[in-house]
Enzyme design. Structure first.
Site, PDB file in Angstrom:
ATOM      1  N   GLY A  49       2.597  -0.916   4.524  1.00  0.00           N
ATOM      2  CA  GLY A  49       2.504   0.501   4.175  1.00  0.00           C
ATOM      3  C   GLY A  49       3.871   1.093   3.918  1.00  0.00           C
ATOM      4  N   HIS A  69      -9.921   1.300   4.586  1.00  0.00           N
ATOM      5  CA  HIS A  69      -8.615   1.491   5.234  1.00  0.00           C
ATOM      6  C   HIS A  69      -8.765   2.515   6.363  1.00  0.00           C
ATOM      7  CE1 HIS A  69      -4.520   2.825   5.967  1.00  0.00           C
ATOM      8  NE2 HIS A  69      -4.160   1.625   5.536  1.00  0.00           N
ATOM      9  N   GLU A  85      -5.833  -4.525  10.795  1.00  0.00           N
ATOM     10  CA  GLU A  85      -4.761  -3.550  11.016  1.00  0.00           C
ATOM     11  C   GLU A  85      -5.023  -2.772  12.300  1.00  0.00           C
ATOM     12  OE1 GLU A  85      -2.746  -2.157   7.271  1.00  0.00           O
ATOM     13  OE2 GLU A  85      -4.752  -1.385   6.990  1.00  0.00           O
ATOM     14  N   ASN A 128       0.854  -1.196   0.000  1.00  0.00           N
ATOM     15  CA  ASN A 128       0.000   0.000   0.000  1.00  0.00           C
ATOM     16  C   ASN A 128       0.889   1.244   0.000  1.00  0.00           C
ATOM     17  OD1 ASN A 128      -1.926   1.949   0.325  1.00  0.00           O
ATOM     18  ND2 ASN A 128      -2.440   1.411   2.444  1.00  0.00           N
ATOM     19  N   TRP A 129       1.043   1.830  -1.178  1.00  0.00           N
ATOM     20  CA  TRP A 129       1.932   2.998  -1.307  1.00  0.00           C
ATOM     21  C   TRP A 129       1.307   4.261  -0.740  1.00  0.00           C
ATOM     22  CZ3 TRP A 129       3.878   2.562  -7.114  1.00  0.00           C
ATOM     23  CH2 TRP A 129       4.632   1.387  -7.250  1.00  0.00           C
ATOM     24  N   LYS A 130       0.011   4.218  -0.447  1.00  0.00           N
ATOM     25  CA  LYS A 130      -0.694   5.414   0.031  1.00  0.00           C
ATOM     26  C   LYS A 130      -0.470   6.562  -0.965  1.00  0.00           C
ATOM     27  CE  LYS A 130      -0.460   3.511   4.631  1.00  0.00           C
ATOM     28  NZ  LYS A 130      -0.395   3.702   6.074  1.00  0.00           N
ATOM     29  N   GLY A 141       2.185   2.729  10.858  1.00  0.00           N
ATOM     30  CA  GLY A 141       3.193   3.770  10.674  1.00  0.00           C
ATOM     31  C   GLY A 141       4.388   3.630  11.599  1.00  0.00           C
TER      32      GLY A 141
HETATM   33  P1  PGA Z   1       2.368   0.760   7.816  1.00  0.00           P
HETATM   34  O1  PGA Z   1       0.920   0.960   7.174  1.00  0.00           O
HETATM   35  O2  PGA Z   1       2.942  -0.487   7.233  1.00  0.00           O
HETATM   36  O3  PGA Z   1       3.119   1.984   7.418  1.00  0.00           O
HETATM   37  O4  PGA Z   1       2.163   0.643   9.295  1.00  0.00           O
HETATM   38  C1  PGA Z   1       0.036  -0.098   7.025  1.00  0.00           C
HETATM   39  C2  PGA Z   1      -1.261   0.408   6.475  1.00  0.00           C
HETATM   40  O5  PGA Z   1      -1.717   1.499   6.854  1.00  0.00           O
HETATM   41  O6  PGA Z   1      -1.868  -0.244   5.627  1.00  0.00           O
END
Ligand code: PGA
Length: 250
Positions: free
Chosen positions: A231, A95, A165, A8-10, A171
């Site tokens: 993420g 999400h 999650e 998930n590149w956001k 994060g």
């Molecule tokens: P993260 O994010 O790996 O940076 O904790 C995961 C997510 O929000 O899908």
């Protein structure tokens, strides 16, 4: 059975040029790992070009969000059919960052069933914001599951992927303990089986939040999950390649 890894590149990276580089690195890492199945979630604006340039079968694409309605006056949104047309076969639903921006359990209900009707695979994201001593997070997660699955026909239940999650870990660099994930996986499965019966056993459960190459193997071994949703580490080519590699060796 292959492990699923969702990248998930956001809202990253800033340019298509960088996205292409990141994609090439992820693809290379995935191709070297026969027991990993990679699903990339780029920003929607990069999707068509990345997917169109990819000819293999090793990886697939997921949109980070899509609207439940098929068309209409929804400025700034994209539809599930448009995402499919651009090359996605999965849709992330609910999400935590979308929920923080106002998405409700009822929205996830509509999106999950719209994805199923469009023959896409929904990845329903659930997870509590904080852990409570009395276990309130279990009923919170149960409500999210019941809402997200509410309009899924029994014959399609096994298509849904659930990504658990814990929002409090997203994060960071430390996942929840694999043992706690194992407990949560049992709870998620039981909730789905209570709704649908035995077919609930077929639902794939992923873990997401703070997954790194260091903690991924233990989570895969002990967390009772089919895969991981990654993420920030997925936007760092080297760390992500190390992560894929760590799972394929585990
Ligand atoms: P993260 O994010 O790996 O940076 O904790 C995961 C997510 O929000 O899908």
């Amino acid at each position: 059975m292959k492990s699923i890894v969702v990248a998930n590149w956001k809202m990253n990276p800033a340019s298509f040029k960088e996205a292409k580089k990141l994609f090439e690195a992820a693809k290379k890492a995935a191709e070297k790992s026969p027991n990993v199945s990679l699903i990339v979630a780029p920003p929607a604006i990069f999707l068509r070009e990345l997917a169109g340039g990819y000819r293999g079968k090793k990886l697939s694409f997921v949109v980070q969000n899509a609207h439940a309605e098929a068309k209409g006056a929804f400025t700034g949104e994209i539809s599930i059919a448009q995402a499919h047309d651009a090359g996605a076969s999965y849709v992330l639903v609910g999400h935590s960052e979308r929920r923080a921006a106002g998405e409700t359990n009822d929205d996830t209900r509509k999106k999950t069933s719209a994805a199923i009707s469009a023959r896409m695979t929904p990845i329903l994201c659930i997870g509590e914001e904080k852990r409570a001593a009395l276990g309130e997070h279990f009923s919170f997660v149960r409500d999210q599951l019941r809402a997200g699955f509410a309009d899924v026909p029994p014959a399609r239940v096994s298509r849904v992927i659930v990504a658990y999650e814990p929002v409090w870990a997203i994060g960071s660099e430390t996942t929840m303990k694999p043992r706690d994930m194992h407990e949560m996986a049992i709870f998620i499965r039981k909730t789905i089986i209570d709704m649908y019966g035995e077919v609930g056993h077929a639902v794939r459960i992923l873990y997401g939040a703070a997954v790194t190459d260091e903690n991924a193997p233990a989570m895969m071994r002990e967390g009772d999950v089919r895969g991981l949703l990654v993420g920030h580490v997925s936007t760092n080519a080297e760390r992500f390649a190390a992560l894929i590699n760590s799972i394929s060796k585990a």
